[in-house]
Design an enzyme around this catalytic site. Sequence first.
Site, PDB file in Angstrom:
ATOM      1  N   HIS A 197      -1.710  -1.658   6.983  1.00  0.00           N
ATOM      2  CA  HIS A 197      -3.007  -1.025   7.181  1.00  0.00           C
ATOM      3  C   HIS A 197      -4.103  -1.952   6.654  1.00  0.00           C
ATOM      4  O   HIS A 197      -3.857  -2.813   5.822  1.00  0.00           O
ATOM      5  CB  HIS A 197      -3.055   0.318   6.473  1.00  0.00           C
ATOM      6  CG  HIS A 197      -2.198   1.355   7.129  1.00  0.00           C
ATOM      7  ND1 HIS A 197      -2.179   2.668   6.721  1.00  0.00           N
ATOM      8  CD2 HIS A 197      -1.334   1.280   8.176  1.00  0.00           C
ATOM      9  CE1 HIS A 197      -1.350   3.350   7.484  1.00  0.00           C
ATOM     10  NE2 HIS A 197      -0.821   2.524   8.375  1.00  0.00           N
TER      11      HIS A 197
ATOM     12  N   GLU B  65      -6.549  -1.416   4.606  1.00  0.00           N
ATOM     13  CA  GLU B  65      -6.761  -1.330   3.153  1.00  0.00           C
ATOM     14  C   GLU B  65      -5.719  -2.154   2.402  1.00  0.00           C
ATOM     15  O   GLU B  65      -6.051  -2.872   1.450  1.00  0.00           O
ATOM     16  CB  GLU B  65      -6.666   0.122   2.676  1.00  0.00           C
ATOM     17  CG  GLU B  65      -7.573   1.100   3.396  1.00  0.00           C
ATOM     18  CD  GLU B  65      -6.909   1.800   4.580  1.00  0.00           C
ATOM     19  OE1 GLU B  65      -7.099   3.013   4.706  1.00  0.00           O
ATOM     20  OE2 GLU B  65      -6.216   1.133   5.375  1.00  0.00           O
TER      21      GLU B  65
ATOM     22  N   CYS C 286      -4.669   6.606   4.296  1.00  0.00           N
ATOM     23  CA  CYS C 286      -3.448   7.416   4.277  1.00  0.00           C
ATOM     24  C   CYS C 286      -2.947   7.517   2.829  1.00  0.00           C
ATOM     25  O   CYS C 286      -3.501   6.881   1.916  1.00  0.00           O
ATOM     26  CB  CYS C 286      -2.379   6.777   5.164  1.00  0.00           C
ATOM     27  SG  CYS C 286      -1.695   5.241   4.501  1.00  0.00           S
TER      28      CYS C 286
ATOM     29  N   CYS D 173      -1.804   4.007   1.309  1.00  0.00           N
ATOM     30  CA  CYS D 173      -2.942   3.150   0.965  1.00  0.00           C
ATOM     31  C   CYS D 173      -3.719   3.717  -0.220  1.00  0.00           C
ATOM     32  O   CYS D 173      -4.232   2.963  -1.043  1.00  0.00           O
ATOM     33  CB  CYS D 173      -3.847   2.952   2.174  1.00  0.00           C
ATOM     34  SG  CYS D 173      -3.130   1.854   3.416  1.00  0.00           S
TER      35      CYS D 173
END
Length: 141
Positions: free
Chosen positions: A71, A73, A99, A102
């Site tokens: 992801h 992040e 999410c 993360c």
Amino acid sequence: MAKDNKQQLLDQRYLKMADIWSQNSYCKRRQVGALIVKDKMIISDGYNGTPAGFENVCEDEDNKTKPYVLHAEANAITKVAKSGNSSDGATLYVTSSPCLECSKLIIQAGIKRVVFTESYRLEDGINLLKRAGIEVEQVDS
């Protein structure tokens, strides 16, 4: 506490930059961009995609995201770790709300504020950030 106009403008500009950065992603289903900002300096950036050295294909033949795709992040946080900068006390700007996985990284990285545009389908990441005392804010693009 009302946020001052200058901070509001900065938030919108950093989110626009994160959106532009998301366009570097090779993912077809969803492109997400992230910036980590500390003391008004961008100290890291990231977008969703495969790990370094992997082919730039995020989805399998059934159009499902491959399990090893990172992801935005996570990419930004691991990039700042390699840079020698510290994300302690920083703000994360991301085009989609984080999410759960993360959010754990955000907490451990010492990030104190998360600003995002679009809501992810699950709220558990945002709920965890709030539980950790991290300021979370959704801003329209």
